[in-house]
Design a protein around this motif. Structure first.
Motif, mmCIF file in Angstrom:
data_model
loop_
_atom_site.group_PDB
_atom_site.id
_atom_site.type_symbol
_atom_site.label_atom_id
_atom_site.label_comp_id
_atom_site.label_asym_id
_atom_site.label_seq_id
_atom_site.Cartn_x
_atom_site.Cartn_y
_atom_site.Cartn_z
ATOM 1 N N MET A 314 31.226 4.856 -22.611
ATOM 2 C CA MET A 314 30.380 5.736 -23.417
ATOM 3 C C MET A 314 29.856 5.024 -24.660
ATOM 4 S SD MET A 314 32.422 9.381 -23.203
ATOM 5 C CE MET A 314 31.350 10.086 -24.462
ATOM 6 N N VAL A 315 30.713 4.230 -25.288
ATOM 7 C CA VAL A 315 30.289 3.485 -26.485
ATOM 8 C C VAL A 315 29.181 2.506 -26.126
ATOM 9 C CG1 VAL A 315 31.012 1.761 -28.184
ATOM 10 C CG2 VAL A 315 32.484 3.730 -27.690
ATOM 11 N N LEU A 316 29.329 1.808 -25.004
ATOM 12 C CA LEU A 316 28.307 0.846 -24.594
ATOM 13 C C LEU A 316 27.000 1.552 -24.231
ATOM 14 C CD1 LEU A 316 30.354 -1.715 -22.445
ATOM 15 C CD2 LEU A 316 29.536 -1.964 -24.789
ATOM 16 N N ILE A 317 27.095 2.697 -23.574
ATOM 17 C CA ILE A 317 25.889 3.451 -23.212
ATOM 18 C C ILE A 317 25.147 3.905 -24.465
ATOM 19 C CG2 ILE A 317 25.065 5.621 -22.201
ATOM 20 C CD1 ILE A 317 27.232 5.274 -20.048
ATOM 21 N N ILE A 318 25.879 4.419 -25.453
ATOM 22 C CA ILE A 318 25.256 4.845 -26.706
ATOM 23 C C ILE A 318 24.594 3.660 -27.406
ATOM 24 C CG2 ILE A 318 25.731 5.718 -29.033
ATOM 25 C CD1 ILE A 318 27.957 7.440 -27.754
ATOM 26 N N ALA A 319 25.276 2.517 -27.405
ATOM 27 C CA ALA A 319 24.711 1.312 -28.029
ATOM 28 C C ALA A 319 23.437 0.876 -27.313
ATOM 29 C CB ALA A 319 25.742 0.184 -28.005
ATOM 30 N N ILE A 320 23.427 0.961 -25.994
ATOM 31 C CA ILE A 320 22.257 0.557 -25.216
ATOM 32 C C ILE A 320 21.069 1.474 -25.512
ATOM 33 C CG2 ILE A 320 21.329 0.500 -22.855
ATOM 34 C CD1 ILE A 320 24.148 -0.585 -22.020
ATOM 35 N N TYR A 321 21.324 2.779 -25.592
ATOM 36 C CA TYR A 321 20.244 3.701 -25.955
ATOM 37 C C TYR A 321 19.749 3.418 -27.375
ATOM 38 C CZ TYR A 321 19.990 6.960 -22.013
ATOM 39 O OH TYR A 321 19.738 7.523 -20.792
ATOM 40 N N GLY A 322 20.668 3.054 -28.263
ATOM 41 C CA GLY A 322 20.271 2.718 -29.623
ATOM 42 C C GLY A 322 19.337 1.525 -29.666
ATOM 43 N N VAL A 323 19.654 0.499 -28.878
ATOM 44 C CA VAL A 323 18.775 -0.666 -28.801
ATOM 45 C C VAL A 323 17.443 -0.284 -28.157
ATOM 46 C CG1 VAL A 323 18.480 -2.965 -27.805
ATOM 47 C CG2 VAL A 323 20.692 -2.299 -28.751
ATOM 48 N N GLY A 324 17.492 0.592 -27.145
ATOM 49 C CA GLY A 324 16.257 1.081 -26.535
ATOM 50 C C GLY A 324 15.368 1.762 -27.551
ATOM 51 N N TYR A 325 15.976 2.522 -28.467
ATOM 52 C CA TYR A 325 15.237 3.181 -29.547
ATOM 53 C C TYR A 325 14.569 2.144 -30.449
ATOM 54 C CZ TYR A 325 14.692 5.406 -34.133
ATOM 55 O OH TYR A 325 14.200 5.843 -35.338
ATOM 56 N N LEU A 326 15.325 1.126 -30.863
ATOM 57 C CA LEU A 326 14.790 0.096 -31.756
ATOM 58 C C LEU A 326 13.669 -0.695 -31.088
ATOM 59 C CD1 LEU A 326 18.119 -1.236 -33.309
ATOM 60 C CD2 LEU A 326 16.454 0.300 -34.371
ATOM 61 N N LEU A 327 13.846 -1.043 -29.819
ATOM 62 C CA LEU A 327 12.820 -1.796 -29.095
ATOM 63 C C LEU A 327 11.536 -0.977 -28.964
ATOM 64 C CD1 LEU A 327 15.020 -3.357 -26.257
ATOM 65 C CD2 LEU A 327 13.845 -4.628 -28.078
ATOM 66 N N THR A 328 11.699 0.315 -28.709
ATOM 67 C CA THR A 328 10.531 1.186 -28.560
ATOM 68 C C THR A 328 9.772 1.313 -29.876
ATOM 69 O OG1 THR A 328 11.693 2.436 -26.846
ATOM 70 C CG2 THR A 328 9.748 3.464 -27.812
ATOM 71 N N LYS A 329 10.511 1.490 -30.961
ATOM 72 C CA LYS A 329 9.878 1.599 -32.280
ATOM 73 C C LYS A 329 9.162 0.303 -32.651
ATOM 74 C CE LYS A 329 10.956 5.776 -33.577
ATOM 75 N NZ LYS A 329 9.897 6.789 -33.832
ATOM 76 N N LEU A 330 9.819 -0.833 -32.400
ATOM 77 C CA LEU A 330 9.204 -2.130 -32.700
ATOM 78 C C LEU A 330 7.929 -2.322 -31.895
ATOM 79 C CD1 LEU A 330 9.179 -4.974 -33.930
ATOM 80 C CD2 LEU A 330 10.702 -5.705 -32.075
ATOM 81 N N THR A 331 7.980 -1.966 -30.625
ATOM 82 C CA THR A 331 6.792 -2.106 -29.777
ATOM 83 C C THR A 331 5.665 -1.208 -30.269
ATOM 84 O OG1 THR A 331 8.199 -2.615 -27.871
ATOM 85 C CG2 THR A 331 5.924 -1.944 -27.424
ATOM 86 N N GLY A 332 6.006 0.000 -30.727
ATOM 87 C CA GLY A 332 4.989 0.894 -31.263
ATOM 88 C C GLY A 332 4.285 0.297 -32.466
ATOM 89 N N VAL A 333 5.057 -0.345 -33.342
ATOM 90 C CA VAL A 333 4.470 -0.993 -34.520
ATOM 91 C C VAL A 333 3.547 -2.131 -34.100
ATOM 92 C CG1 VAL A 333 4.984 -2.375 -36.573
ATOM 93 C CG2 VAL A 333 6.373 -0.359 -36.040
ATOM 94 N N LEU A 334 3.990 -2.947 -33.144
ATOM 95 C CA LEU A 334 3.181 -4.077 -32.690
ATOM 96 C C LEU A 334 1.909 -3.622 -31.999
ATOM 97 C CD1 LEU A 334 6.008 -6.421 -31.336
ATOM 98 C CD2 LEU A 334 4.715 -6.648 -33.462
ATOM 99 N N VAL A 335 2.005 -2.568 -31.205
ATOM 100 C CA VAL A 335 0.811 -2.023 -30.538
ATOM 101 C C VAL A 335 -0.198 -1.558 -31.587
ATOM 102 C CG1 VAL A 335 -0.054 -0.101 -29.147
ATOM 103 C CG2 VAL A 335 1.935 -1.399 -28.368
ATOM 104 N N LYS A 336 0.314 -0.915 -32.639
ATOM 105 C CA LYS A 336 -0.571 -0.433 -33.711
ATOM 106 C C LYS A 336 -1.246 -1.593 -34.422
ATOM 107 C CE LYS A 336 -0.548 2.299 -37.962
ATOM 108 N NZ LYS A 336 0.289 3.088 -38.914
ATOM 109 N N GLN A 337 -0.473 -2.655 -34.697
ATOM 110 C CA GLN A 337 -1.013 -3.793 -35.443
ATOM 111 C C GLN A 337 -1.974 -4.642 -34.611
ATOM 112 O OE1 GLN A 337 -0.551 -4.393 -38.717
ATOM 113 N NE2 GLN A 337 0.630 -2.494 -38.819
ATOM 114 N N ILE A 338 -1.619 -4.856 -33.356
ATOM 115 C CA ILE A 338 -2.405 -5.757 -32.503
ATOM 116 C C ILE A 338 -3.595 -5.056 -31.876
ATOM 117 C CG2 ILE A 338 -2.337 -7.229 -30.448
ATOM 118 C CD1 ILE A 338 0.629 -7.743 -31.091
ATOM 119 N N LEU A 339 -3.376 -3.855 -31.355
ATOM 120 C CA LEU A 339 -4.449 -3.141 -30.657
ATOM 121 C C LEU A 339 -5.122 -2.107 -31.542
ATOM 122 C CD1 LEU A 339 -2.729 -2.564 -27.183
ATOM 123 C CD2 LEU A 339 -4.210 -4.452 -27.896
#
Length: 354
Positions: A314-339
């Motif tokens: 459960m701890v690893l699953i929560i951590a993985i979702y947390g990283v998924g959240y960070l990756l998604t947010k980072l990608t959103g910022v890059l999409v905004k800046q680049i496109l």
């Protein structure tokens, strides 16, 4: 603004969490860290992988049909392709580049030094995992499912055109196409029925049909019937019928979840939970497998109790979702800046339409 379908969030969240749990179990077993958990339940959970695949395929057809099924106009292929590209590739590329840089620093040299540079075209197009059984590729993330689902996305406009002429005709067409792989045996190509887009076309078409006729989910009576049939099918022994059996079980599970979700939706806490996990599920999907394969053999622990085994997972699953959240947010910022595109919630979902 189209209606939000709660049970699609539930299916996506449950299916992705199951995928992570199954890969956690498998990697713990491979690296002899599962001593406390070698019980039949774990084996049974791992055996649900094929059913989870079916849920994802059905979900993809349903989510696309939710967007395009009730439009009177034909699909504008350019706009359709643009949306699919934005939903798949930015987060995939960002995640791959981050892990590539990490592994270069960790190892002191770039990964895949023996692979010709031109083979990175497989990764750029996200087909590296799907083609890995028959072609050497610089595969790290995403698994076989990405290339597989992209092919089904390409077939969606054709299926939609057939549906608008005859829903029954679409299902018959999808069924006949799904039967073809059984004749030419995709194993000859190093693949299996489970990773063949042709073999899974019927499930994809079923998802399209389901959302058009059961947008609010099946009725209580239909849900109970599906649950009873599902329980009976769990008593069917393994055999050459495993593939069609898993397809039917995936369809029944999808139907049952659509029914049960009506009751879950009454709670605002539960609604928000499934919305959040669904929203960041694609990032978690991309990251989870490579993370488990890298982390567990190097830093993983062997829980001494069954409770500890589940808590660790459960701890690893929560951590993985947390990283998924960070990756998604980072990608959103890059999409905004680049496109120069504002990262809306619908775009941030990334895999939300498939």
């Amino acid at each position: 603004m189209r209606k939000r379908i709660f049970y699609l969030d539930v299916v996506r969240s449950i299916a992705l969490t199951m995928v992570i749990a199954i890969h956690y179990n498998l990697n713990m077993t491979i690296h002899n860290l599962d001593t406390a958990a070698r019980i039949p339940f774990i084996t049974q959970l791992n055996g649900h992988g094929a059913i989870v695949q079916s849920l994802f395929v059905i979900l993809s057809g349903a989510a696309l049909m939710l967007v395009y099924g009730k439009r009177e106009k034909s699909i504008h292929l350019g706009e359709y392709a643009k949306k699919r590209i934005l939903s798949i590739y930015p987060l995939f590329w960002v995640t791959y580049i981050i892990l590539f840089v990490f592994m270069t620093v960790y190892k002191g040299h770039t990964p895949f030094r023996g692979i010709h540079t031109w083979r990175y075209i497989y990764t750029v197009t996200a087909f590296d995992g799907w083609l890995l059984p028959i072609q050497q590729t610089p595969y790290m993330i995403g698994e076989w499912f990405l290339g597989f689902i992209i092919i089904l996305y390409c077939l969606f406009p054709l299926l939609l055109a057939i549906y608008r002429r005859s829903p029954a005709g679409m299902m018959i067409f999808a069924f006949l196409v799904a039967c073809i792989p059984a004749l030419y045996e995709p194993a000859r190509l190093g693949m299996s029925l489970y990773t063949s887009p042709m073999a899974r076309l019927f499930e994809f078409a079923f998802g399209m049909l389901f959302i058009m006729h059961y947008e609010d989910g099946v009725s209580a009576k239909q849900g109970v019937v599906a649950a009873v049939l599902l329980a009976l099918l769990y008593n069917v022994p393994n055999g050459p019928w495993n593939f069609p059996l898993n397809v039917v079980m995936g369809i029944l599970w999808f139907s049952v979840i659509s029914w049960v979700s009506r009751y879950l939706e009454k709670s605002a806490v539960i609604r928000n939970f499934f919305f959040w996990t669904s929203l960041y599920s694609y990032g978690a999907f991309l990251f989870h497998h490579y993370f488990l394969q890298f982390y567990l053999p190097r830093y993983g622990i062997a829980p001494q109790t069954l409770g500890g085994f589940f808590l660790y997972g459960m701890v690893l699953i929560i951590a993985i979702y947390g990283v998924g959240y960070l990756l998604t947010k980072l990608t959103g910022v890059l999409v905004k800046q680049i496109l120069h595109m504002k990262p809306s919630r619908s775009r941030e979902r990334l895999a939300g339409e498939g």
